[in-house]
Enzyme design. Structure first.
Site, PDB file in Angstrom:
ATOM      1  N   ARG A  12      39.433   3.213  30.219  1.00 19.72           N
ATOM      2  CA  ARG A  12      38.167   2.988  29.591  1.00 19.72           C
ATOM      3  C   ARG A  12      37.249   4.252  30.053  1.00 19.72           C
ATOM      4  O   ARG A  12      37.519   4.930  30.735  1.00 19.72           O
ATOM      5  CB  ARG A  12      37.513   1.681  30.769  1.00 19.72           C
ATOM      6  CG  ARG A  12      37.565   0.414  30.204  1.00 19.72           C
ATOM      7  CD  ARG A  12      36.678  -0.302  30.891  1.00 19.72           C
ATOM      8  NE  ARG A  12      36.659  -0.689  32.377  1.00 19.72           N
ATOM      9  CZ  ARG A  12      35.700  -0.124  32.972  1.00 19.72           C
ATOM     10  NH1 ARG A  12      34.311   0.033  32.396  1.00 19.72           N
ATOM     11  NH2 ARG A  12      35.708  -0.660  34.377  1.00 19.72           N
TER      12      ARG A  12
ATOM     13  N   ASP B 143      25.557   2.240  44.363  1.00 24.05           N
ATOM     14  CA  ASP B 143      24.216   2.656  44.543  1.00 24.05           C
ATOM     15  C   ASP B 143      23.392   1.773  45.258  1.00 24.05           C
ATOM     16  O   ASP B 143      23.167   0.857  45.222  1.00 24.05           O
ATOM     17  CB  ASP B 143      23.706   3.176  43.226  1.00 24.05           C
ATOM     18  CG  ASP B 143      24.542   4.189  42.423  1.00 24.05           C
ATOM     19  OD1 ASP B 143      25.460   4.642  42.941  1.00 24.05           O
ATOM     20  OD2 ASP B 143      24.127   4.490  41.298  1.00 24.05           O
TER      21      ASP B 143
ATOM     22  N   ALA C 235      39.902   8.065  38.166  1.00 25.30           N
ATOM     23  CA  ALA C 235      39.082   6.658  38.644  1.00 25.30           C
ATOM     24  C   ALA C 235      38.127   6.900  39.584  1.00 25.30           C
ATOM     25  O   ALA C 235      38.286   7.722  40.664  1.00 25.30           O
ATOM     26  CB  ALA C 235      40.450   5.817  39.285  1.00 25.30           C
ATOM     27  N   GLY C 236      37.069   6.167  39.501  1.00 23.38           N
ATOM     28  CA  GLY C 236      36.004   6.279  40.290  1.00 23.38           C
ATOM     29  C   GLY C 236      34.973   5.140  40.090  1.00 23.38           C
ATOM     30  O   GLY C 236      34.900   4.370  38.962  1.00 23.38           O
TER      31      GLY C 236
ATOM     32  N   PRO D 245      31.243  16.213  35.502  1.00 26.60           N
ATOM     33  CA  PRO D 245      30.467  15.692  34.285  1.00 26.60           C
ATOM     34  C   PRO D 245      29.052  15.616  34.923  1.00 26.60           C
ATOM     35  O   PRO D 245      28.707  15.126  36.044  1.00 26.60           O
ATOM     36  CB  PRO D 245      30.930  14.455  33.732  1.00 26.60           C
ATOM     37  CG  PRO D 245      32.213  14.472  34.338  1.00 26.60           C
ATOM     38  CD  PRO D 245      32.306  15.288  35.552  1.00 26.60           C
TER      39      PRO D 245
ATOM     40  N   TYR E 297      28.445   8.289  47.238  1.00 23.48           N
ATOM     41  CA  TYR E 297      29.141   8.702  45.918  1.00 23.48           C
ATOM     42  C   TYR E 297      29.252  10.107  46.172  1.00 23.48           C
ATOM     43  O   TYR E 297      30.052  10.910  45.734  1.00 23.48           O
ATOM     44  CB  TYR E 297      28.218   8.078  44.735  1.00 23.48           C
ATOM     45  CG  TYR E 297      28.944   8.629  43.374  1.00 23.48           C
ATOM     46  CD1 TYR E 297      29.748   7.976  42.673  1.00 23.48           C
ATOM     47  CD2 TYR E 297      28.501   9.673  42.747  1.00 23.48           C
ATOM     48  CE1 TYR E 297      30.460   8.082  41.325  1.00 23.48           C
ATOM     49  CE2 TYR E 297      29.048   9.869  41.443  1.00 23.48           C
ATOM     50  CZ  TYR E 297      29.903   9.154  41.039  1.00 23.48           C
ATOM     51  OH  TYR E 297      30.242   9.809  39.744  1.00 23.48           O
TER      52      TYR E 297
ATOM     53  N   GLN F 175      21.981  13.064  44.951  1.00 21.21           N
ATOM     54  CA  GLN F 175      21.484  12.077  44.134  1.00 21.21           C
ATOM     55  C   GLN F 175      20.700  10.830  44.963  1.00 21.21           C
ATOM     56  O   GLN F 175      21.568  10.400  45.968  1.00 21.21           O
ATOM     57  CB  GLN F 175      22.491  11.208  43.152  1.00 21.21           C
ATOM     58  CG  GLN F 175      21.516  10.298  42.185  1.00 21.21           C
ATOM     59  CD  GLN F 175      20.624  10.636  41.602  1.00 21.21           C
ATOM     60  OE1 GLN F 175      20.533  11.757  41.044  1.00 21.21           O
ATOM     61  NE2 GLN F 175      19.554   9.767  41.502  1.00 21.21           N
TER      62      GLN F 175
ATOM     63  N   TYR G 270      25.666  13.239  33.238  1.00 19.76           N
ATOM     64  CA  TYR G 270      25.414  11.950  33.047  1.00 19.76           C
ATOM     65  C   TYR G 270      26.093  11.589  31.539  1.00 19.76           C
ATOM     66  O   TYR G 270      25.704  12.123  30.596  1.00 19.76           O
ATOM     67  CB  TYR G 270      23.963  11.275  33.095  1.00 19.76           C
ATOM     68  CG  TYR G 270      23.598  11.084  34.241  1.00 19.76           C
ATOM     69  CD1 TYR G 270      23.426   9.715  34.929  1.00 19.76           C
ATOM     70  CD2 TYR G 270      23.322  12.285  35.255  1.00 19.76           C
ATOM     71  CE1 TYR G 270      22.976   9.661  36.141  1.00 19.76           C
ATOM     72  CE2 TYR G 270      22.778  12.224  36.466  1.00 19.76           C
ATOM     73  CZ  TYR G 270      22.656  10.803  37.000  1.00 19.76           C
ATOM     74  OH  TYR G 270      22.328  10.418  38.256  1.00 19.76           O
ATOM     75  N   ILE G 271      27.271  10.739  31.402  1.00 21.44           N
ATOM     76  CA  ILE G 271      27.916  10.444  30.150  1.00 21.44           C
ATOM     77  C   ILE G 271      27.657   8.991  29.747  1.00 21.44           C
ATOM     78  O   ILE G 271      27.748   8.051  30.970  1.00 21.44           O
ATOM     79  CB  ILE G 271      29.445  10.766  30.756  1.00 21.44           C
ATOM     80  CG1 ILE G 271      29.458  12.304  31.160  1.00 21.44           C
ATOM     81  CG2 ILE G 271      30.178  10.697  29.337  1.00 21.44           C
ATOM     82  CD1 ILE G 271      29.108  13.357  30.297  1.00 21.44           C
TER      83      ILE G 271
END
Ligand code: CAA
Ligand code: NAP
Length: 240
Positions: free
Chosen positions: A12, A88, A83-84, A177, A147, A141, A179-180
């Protein structure tokens, strides 16, 4: 025969795009996932890429899964630790469970993914280790103490492996990356997401394929002298 690539979380999102790009570049690809059988089945139907189900947070499952992949496809030349997860919460609300789940998956999961393939890469004098870190491991963040800590830690893993693997023909690099547009980012409340997009000079979310192309380059022979590096692909949101 083409090289063999393992992509964790390869069914995914960003991982799916990486699996497809490596397949298009001629690799035999194995994609792993954690529990979303439906998405994995759809992915295999569309691509013909076989999926394997194990939890990257579990060392023994990772080792056994990797042995199965190597029995099916041959020795792994390229490992993409992708994988991650996110859990939050502002720090004062963050629970030990949220901390542990993220550390176990995003940090220990990288150890569990790379450690079983490392001896074979050393023996064969070739390997490519590519870890998907994050812009938030570079800058921190709000609501991501867990994270950000893991994604910074992933950069430490890569820089150390780069030094250990260099003489054995193995490179280790990271992609950070920004924000995707995957389900991970779509899970952020819409108003917050809109405000994040407002902070991206490119004015848009990135596409998974834009990350996949970075990975394909790092996996290629052209990138043989790039070791311990980070490619930041974030639309200009943050400069290291
Ligand atoms: N900076 C400063 N303050 C912020 C803030 C920010 N970025 N975000 C929220 N706040 C403030 C809120 O305005 C609020 O202030 P008030 O109490 O004065 O109203 C306070 O912090 C607490 O906010 P909430 O009560 O709404 O907090 P919550 O417990 O409901 O948590 C949240 C909400 C989890 C923080 C939610 O806002 C969120 O998901 N934020 C996005 C976090 C983020 O960017 N995650 C990245 C996910 S994608 C990813 O991780 C991929 C990648 O690698 C890039
Ligand atoms: P995603 O759409 O949520 O997909 C995550 C993939 O990882 C899925 O295949 C999932 O399997 C798998 N996975 C999750 N936990 C796992 C576990 N414990 N064991 C094995 N597989 C597991 O995520 P994404 O947005 O593509 O993110 C991929 C990577 O990029 C992550 O490391 C993320 O931190 C990083 N990243 C993402 C962004 C972004 O903006 N999206 C930005 C920077 C970095 P299931 O399908 O079974 O759930």
């Amino acid at each position: 025969m083409g090289r063999v690539a393992l992509v964790t979380g390869g069914s995914r999102g960003i991982g799916e795009a990486i699996s497809k790009k490596l397949q298009a570049d001629g690799y035999s690809v194995a994609a792993t996932y954690a529990g979303n059988d439906e998405a994995a089945a759809k992915f295999t139907e569309a691509t013909g890429i076989k999926t394997y189900k194990w939890n990257v947070a579990d060392y023994d499952s990772s080792k056994a899964g990797i042995e199965q992949v190597e029995a099916d496809l041959g020795p792994i030349d390229v490992v993409v630790a992708n994988a991650g997860i996110t859990r939050d919460a502002p720090f004062h609300k963050m629970t030990p469970q949220q901390w542990n789940e993220v550390v176990d998956t995003n940090l220990t999961g990288v150890f569990n993914t790379v450690h079983p393939v490392w001896p074979g890469m050393r023996e064969r004098k070739f390997g490519r280790v590519i870890v998907i870190s994050s812009i938030n491991g570079q800058k921190g963040q709000f609501a991501q103490v867990n994270y950000a800590a893991t994604k910074s830690g992933d950069l430490g893993i890569v820089k150390s492996l780069a030094q250990e693997g260099a003489r054995a023909g193995i490179t280790a690099n990271a992609v950070c990356p920004g924000y995707i547009g995957t389900e991970m980012v779509m899970a952020v409340p819409e108003k917050v997401r809109e405000s994040i997009i407002g902070q991206i000079p490119a004015g848009r979310l990135g596409e998974p394929e834009e990350i996949a192309r970075c990975v394909a380059f790092l996996a290629s022979d052209d990138a043989g002298f790039i070791n311990g590096s980070t490619i930041s692909a974030n639309g200009g949101q943050f400069f290291v």
